[in-house]
Design a protein around this motif. Structure first.
Motif, PDB file in Angstrom:
ATOM      1  N   MET A   1       0.823  -1.211   0.000  1.00  0.00           N
ATOM      2  CA  MET A   1       0.000   0.000   0.000  1.00  0.00           C
ATOM      3  C   MET A   1       0.854   1.256   0.000  1.00  0.00           C
ATOM      4  SD  MET A   1      -1.492  -0.298   3.883  1.00  0.00           S
ATOM      5  CE  MET A   1      -0.730   0.586   5.267  1.00  0.00           C
ATOM      6  N   CYS A   2       1.985   1.201   0.671  1.00  0.00           N
ATOM      7  CA  CYS A   2       2.880   2.365   0.650  1.00  0.00           C
ATOM      8  C   CYS A   2       3.445   2.584  -0.759  1.00  0.00           C
ATOM      9  CB  CYS A   2       4.029   2.174   1.630  1.00  0.00           C
ATOM     10  SG  CYS A   2       3.529   2.288   3.361  1.00  0.00           S
ATOM     11  N   ASN A   3       3.886   1.518  -1.354  1.00  0.00           N
ATOM     12  CA  ASN A   3       4.475   1.637  -2.689  1.00  0.00           C
ATOM     13  C   ASN A   3       3.481   2.205  -3.685  1.00  0.00           C
ATOM     14  OD1 ASN A   3       6.780   0.562  -1.673  1.00  0.00           O
ATOM     15  ND2 ASN A   3       6.482  -1.483  -2.545  1.00  0.00           N
ATOM     16  N   ALA A   4       2.227   1.780  -3.522  1.00  0.00           N
ATOM     17  CA  ALA A   4       1.222   2.200  -4.496  1.00  0.00           C
ATOM     18  C   ALA A   4       1.029   3.705  -4.504  1.00  0.00           C
ATOM     19  CB  ALA A   4      -0.096   1.494  -4.217  1.00  0.00           C
TER      20      ALA A   4
ATOM     21  N   TYR B   1      -8.691 -14.371  -8.477  1.00  0.00           N
ATOM     22  CA  TYR B   1      -8.368 -13.973  -9.839  1.00  0.00           C
ATOM     23  C   TYR B   1      -6.875 -13.742 -10.012  1.00  0.00           C
ATOM     24  CZ  TYR B   1      -7.973 -11.257 -14.066  1.00  0.00           C
ATOM     25  OH  TYR B   1      -7.585 -10.809 -15.285  1.00  0.00           O
ATOM     26  N   ARG B   2      -6.287 -13.046  -9.080  1.00  0.00           N
ATOM     27  CA  ARG B   2      -4.851 -12.761  -9.175  1.00  0.00           C
ATOM     28  C   ARG B   2      -4.024 -14.041  -9.221  1.00  0.00           C
ATOM     29  NH1 ARG B   2      -4.926  -8.294 -11.405  1.00  0.00           N
ATOM     30  NH2 ARG B   2      -6.015  -6.662 -10.307  1.00  0.00           N
ATOM     31  N   VAL B   3      -4.534 -15.061  -8.579  1.00  0.00           N
ATOM     32  CA  VAL B   3      -3.806 -16.324  -8.582  1.00  0.00           C
ATOM     33  C   VAL B   3      -4.130 -17.127  -9.839  1.00  0.00           C
ATOM     34  CG1 VAL B   3      -3.620 -18.555  -7.463  1.00  0.00           C
ATOM     35  CG2 VAL B   3      -3.586 -16.466  -6.090  1.00  0.00           C
ATOM     36  N   ARG B   4      -5.405 -17.186 -10.133  1.00  0.00           N
ATOM     37  CA  ARG B   4      -5.840 -17.978 -11.270  1.00  0.00           C
ATOM     38  C   ARG B   4      -5.274 -17.440 -12.568  1.00  0.00           C
ATOM     39  NH1 ARG B   4     -10.711 -16.911 -13.620  1.00  0.00           N
ATOM     40  NH2 ARG B   4     -11.286 -15.910 -11.656  1.00  0.00           N
ATOM     41  N   ARG B   5      -5.240 -16.152 -12.697  1.00  0.00           N
ATOM     42  CA  ARG B   5      -4.709 -15.555 -13.924  1.00  0.00           C
ATOM     43  C   ARG B   5      -3.572 -14.614 -13.570  1.00  0.00           C
ATOM     44  NH1 ARG B   5      -9.313 -14.663 -18.329  1.00  0.00           N
ATOM     45  NH2 ARG B   5      -7.387 -14.358 -19.504  1.00  0.00           N
ATOM     46  N   GLN B   6      -2.591 -15.235 -12.994  1.00  0.00           N
ATOM     47  CA  GLN B   6      -1.468 -14.455 -12.467  1.00  0.00           C
ATOM     48  C   GLN B   6      -0.770 -13.650 -13.562  1.00  0.00           C
ATOM     49  OE1 GLN B   6       1.097 -16.948 -10.171  1.00  0.00           O
ATOM     50  NE2 GLN B   6       2.137 -15.225  -9.177  1.00  0.00           N
ATOM     51  N   VAL B   7      -0.518 -14.317 -14.672  1.00  0.00           N
ATOM     52  CA  VAL B   7       0.208 -13.650 -15.749  1.00  0.00           C
ATOM     53  C   VAL B   7      -0.587 -12.465 -16.300  1.00  0.00           C
ATOM     54  CG1 VAL B   7       1.143 -13.912 -18.059  1.00  0.00           C
ATOM     55  CG2 VAL B   7       1.460 -15.727 -16.384  1.00  0.00           C
TER      56      VAL B   7
ATOM     57  N   ASN C   1      -3.667  -6.714  -5.344  1.00  0.00           N
ATOM     58  CA  ASN C   1      -2.990  -6.717  -6.645  1.00  0.00           C
ATOM     59  C   ASN C   1      -1.572  -7.253  -6.536  1.00  0.00           C
ATOM     60  OD1 ASN C   1      -5.256  -5.666  -7.716  1.00  0.00           O
ATOM     61  ND2 ASN C   1      -4.484  -3.555  -7.882  1.00  0.00           N
ATOM     62  N   ALA C   2      -0.925  -6.867  -5.448  1.00  0.00           N
ATOM     63  CA  ALA C   2       0.487  -7.249  -5.308  1.00  0.00           C
ATOM     64  C   ALA C   2       0.663  -8.760  -5.288  1.00  0.00           C
ATOM     65  CB  ALA C   2       1.074  -6.625  -4.057  1.00  0.00           C
ATOM     66  N   ILE C   3      -0.386  -9.459  -4.932  1.00  0.00           N
ATOM     67  CA  ILE C   3      -0.267 -10.922  -4.854  1.00  0.00           C
ATOM     68  C   ILE C   3       0.320 -11.504  -6.139  1.00  0.00           C
ATOM     69  CG2 ILE C   3      -1.612 -13.056  -4.766  1.00  0.00           C
ATOM     70  CD1 ILE C   3      -3.514 -11.651  -2.830  1.00  0.00           C
TER      71      ILE C   3
END
Lengths: 219, 219, 219, 219
Positions: C174-177, D109-115, D176-178
């Motif tokens: 969150m900080c980076n964002a 979603y972030r995991v399933r469609r990571q790329v 998102n960072a995930i």
DNA sequence: CATGAATGAGAATTCATTCAT
DNA sequence: CATGAATGAATTCTCATTCAT
């Protein structure tokens, strides 16, 4: 440069090359320009222009400038070696005859592929080390072969030279030099040229009985 | 590179030159780098670096790359010509002796200034046309001189070669080639080398009586 | 981009840069253009143009595009690390205080060097592998540090989070964002921003006693 | 690259695709290469090669590089939105439940469609302005939705956060960072991941009554 | 669907050279 | 003699794209 083949005169569009034979055009142009200005002095742009093609086609056919040079040199070397092999294959066993055949093949090659000869003589050093090494290995078969011929003649007593090493080098040097001065249209025919250089070579190895340049049925 | 000064302090950066002989250092570096990579392949920056000097010093001494090459070549040619002239001046009148003197001078030059020889052989074409013309004119005095010697020998009946043109070219070609393969530290001394090439040359022109390489008091 | 410093307005010639400070101009321009278009999307030509200099000066100062990016990133990372270190040095021993200091330093950095932050976040992958590895090693000291702070707080019972790993990642993310959305001229002052993010961070680690973000109305 | 067909004959050249699913192969290849090297760093040739197809096939399916990226991003966004909508559709009315559903959908979603997630995060800026604008509009529905959920929770008194804006940004940023660090094969299952991030999100919005992560030990 | 040949714009980089000091 | 900063032209090479088949 300008003097292209025979039947290629009127009917062409702005492009000098018809679709499909780009490769040949590039090789031809590269030959001329590399020979004229040297590897580093030749720009790939000019080569492409000389071929009547765009810069980038060159990269369609070759990986780069270096590879282009390499291809040219390999091609030339193959031809040269083939010439010698063929000549020797029919020369029989006599050292003088073999030496003559070798010289004839070499001289004819220097004339027939004069531009490539200059390339091979001058631009070799511009090959990347790895490529160079492999190339030189293959090329060195020729001096070696010549040396064997001379050694054989000396052993059999038909060549009297006290310095076979120098003789070999001298013969090669003088044959190679032909590419630097011979003018195809001049008053010295290839046949005569060959005859004289065979004579020279036999002289250099001190061939005796005195080299009768008789050859009854000389073509 | 090699010839460092004697009293070189330890804590000095890669300066290969002691103040004052910048010109020599540049010439030396240029010789090496031009010979190694060719005129177009050599960068003026590397030459300066090789001399341990900054780029601008180079421009202080020479007007540019082209002039630098020119200076090198002129210097080398002068030396070569002087060598021949000196040798011939003391050779007397005998064609064989004169031919021997010429060959000796040439061979010794090729060995003594091997790098410059390579330059002259290979990089000449990179002179600007005008410079080139003047240079070639001066250089061509040497083959011409050799030709005269041979012609003289033929006229006097001591050289039996039926092909004086080819003989001249062959002798020059084989002498020039020395620069390409001779290794100073190797097992062939310059004295021997000279002797063999004189022998070769006399053989090429078909000198008779058989070339006695006697020279009773050979130095 | 456009918005240069304050006192740099009227009196300059066609060049935006005065002789001697080319480096700074290039770095500044590179920062902006790399950030705007990405490493591969940014052309070295545009960077030079943005600096009001010729293409080639760039190569006077840097070995190439890659090295330019590297220099930018290293510089940015140094600054970031220094900020954190300084902040923590005066933060004392209390985990909450330390976390607050860390977040404050990070947030302030993201705002103060917003462009560099974006670079570090996005263009890192364009470093050559070797450079990347060294860089990442240094950078990873920060997440690690944050993790230690959290672990310490958990150990001491002042942070109740059951998932310290996720908490650490969340706080950093969150900080980076911030660099991606914060608008310096907008209605959220940096002071407020910091206060809110410190609160957020303490919330994330479930700091108790309930984070009194009291500071009645300091400044 | 990885997903080869099943019945792949041995003697076939590096075709990774069986006739007929060219489009899918291209998309897959593009995904990987765009993600790995970035839009500008990725060459359309490599994408085609990666798909085991010729360049022109690519142009058969897509108008160009730009359109290819666009297609990828649109596809990914659609999937993402659908996930959220579905999740929310069954989540009922409770703000905490809705927030949980939103986070779950996003994390999954972030995991399933990571790329694709990485693509959307990083390569968005490479869309042409017009495309970008339309895309961002659609994408911004998600943060907006999240914001509404939070606002609703605050209004109803179940979320105590004093900074709904920052909370919203933080939750999105951490989810998102995930995509940047999660490793599918690692020791953190998706189920656990989701659980922890739902917890985190509820913590961030200061959900009370204290988030009972009760679910005794479901799976 | 698919290919091979070709193009033109633009990429990074190098280089000889100049200039103010 | 010597330097550091700067330039502009040229170089090799890559790339997205097109076209005839």
């Amino acid at each position: 440069m300008g003097t292209r083949g025979t039947a290629e005169a009127a009917d062409r569009p702005p492009k000098a090359v018809t679709r499909g034979n780009g490769l040949a055009a590039i090789m031809q142009s590269a030959r001329g320009i590399f020979a004229e200005r040297g590897y580093h002095g030749a720009s790939i742009r000019d080569i492409a222009k000389g071929a009547g093609l765009s810069l980038s086609v060159l990269y369609y056919y070759h990986a780069g400038k270096q590879e282009l040079l390499h291809a040219l040199l390999e091609d030339a070397l193959d031809d040269c070696r083939r010439g010698c092999e063929t000549a020797l294959a029919t020369a029989g066993d006599d050292p003088a005859a073999r030496l003559g055949a070798f010289v004839q093949a070499t001289v004819e090659y220097r004339v027939r592929r004069q531009v490539d000869s200059l390339l091979a003589l001058r631009e070799l050093r511009n090959l990347e080390p790895e490529r160079l090494e492999r190339f030189v290995e293959r090329r060195d078969a020729l001096p070696k072969l010549l040396h064997e011929i001379i050694d054989d003649g000396v052993a059999r007593g038909v060549f009297a030279t006290p310095h076979p090493d120098e003789a070999q080098r001298a013969i090669l040097a003088m044959c190679n030099a032909i590419a630097q001065w011979y003018q195809p249209g001049g008053d010295l025919s290839v046949t005569d040229l060959v005859e004289r250089y065979v004579h020279l070579a036999l002289t250099v190895v001190q061939h005796s009985p005195p080299p009768r340049r008789s050859r009854p049925k000389s073509r």
